[in-house]
Design a protein around this motif. Sequence first.
Motif: not given
Length: 414
Positions: A387, A414, A88-90, A56, A390, A409, A61, A58
């Motif tokens: 996230g 991310v 879920s990861i960003t 998704e 992540t 980040h 999402g 950052p």
Amino acid sequence: MSLEPPPALIDTVPRKNTPSLDLLKDIRVLDLTSSIAGPYAAQLLADMGATVVKVEPPGKGDDVRAWGPPFLNGESLWYLSVNRNKHSITLDHAQPEGYAILQKLVAQADVVIVNLVPRIQRKLRLDVQTLSALKPDLIHVSLTGFGCDGERADLPCYDLVAEGYSGVMELTGEPDSPPQKIGTPAADLLAGQDAALATLAALHRRGRDGAGCAIDISMVESMTRFMSPRILSYLGGGDLPQRSGGRDSVIAIYQVFDTADKPITLALGNDAVWGRFWKAVGQPEVAQNAAFATNALRRAHRAALVQQIADLLATRPRAHWLAIFARERVPAGPIQDVHEVANDPSLSARGFVYAVESERGALPQMGLGIRFDGMSEGSTRPPPALGADTVKILTQWADVDPAHIEGLHARQVV
């Protein structure tokens, strides 16, 4: 007035805590999609045991996270409906650092699902040619409105648009009403189901001969295939079907009828059911009338028969008729509203409507509706917060140092 659903509604839903299915336990899926169709396809694979990583943007999402109200504890219930059993990861893979990480993730994946039009897939280097160069046996699933080629390929599309193209809206509703959309995102869900089905077939072939696959799913075509009985009847018979409130089925008696209080559905689908119906209502002589012996004959007398049945059913309440029809095995049922469906005792008994516990509270879910050796989808991984995984996924799949992730980040990669 609060836009949040009353907590009592969630509190009445049975809790479920069951382990995951293992049919696809060795399969890794990258879900690069948003909205409904693509996430639903990925959820189906996750329900069957695949490890699904939802990628998704950052900050915000998936678009569907903002679809509401209603929201539950700040979360979109539409999002919750198509994202369980995922990580879920960003990741902003439009940035060079982000795309380098995405390449590593693709190299570890069996399946990648995208829902961008072909032009944007190529621009972002998410097209099948680019990603398959990273992993030759990759299953690449493209889920778009109009497919990967043709004059409409790069047009945007949503469920509403696909339903309009398919003809289903033109045939939905009463004769004197405008065309109506189906009351659920049918094109999204059908296309998502097609994508999951196609993925399973491609995985089977890959297991046999090692080949990857480029899967091309069109929402318009999935929805239009849903119309096959109506379209083929027109092509072969020449009669253009018209909007009729569901009262022009090829089956003579197959529609809604009013009772003394609430409407019911009645489907007299074959000669045996026709006979059982008239026995159930105490008029077996009607079924014995040779003038109504076949469906074709009943269709010829449809107007009169519908009126006769309507007059009869109006004399007693719904519960009376449904009890009789259940006893005599006549296909019939109530027209339930969403509240009644959510509280349907048979569905609850089969564990189909339930809630899962999470750090954000209880989250309602609708079951897969498919059982394997008596088991259905697991419920130990609720729809993930944005996230939430992540660090875990980038560390394990892409070998990114956790300290480096902090810098990513800070740079909004991310």
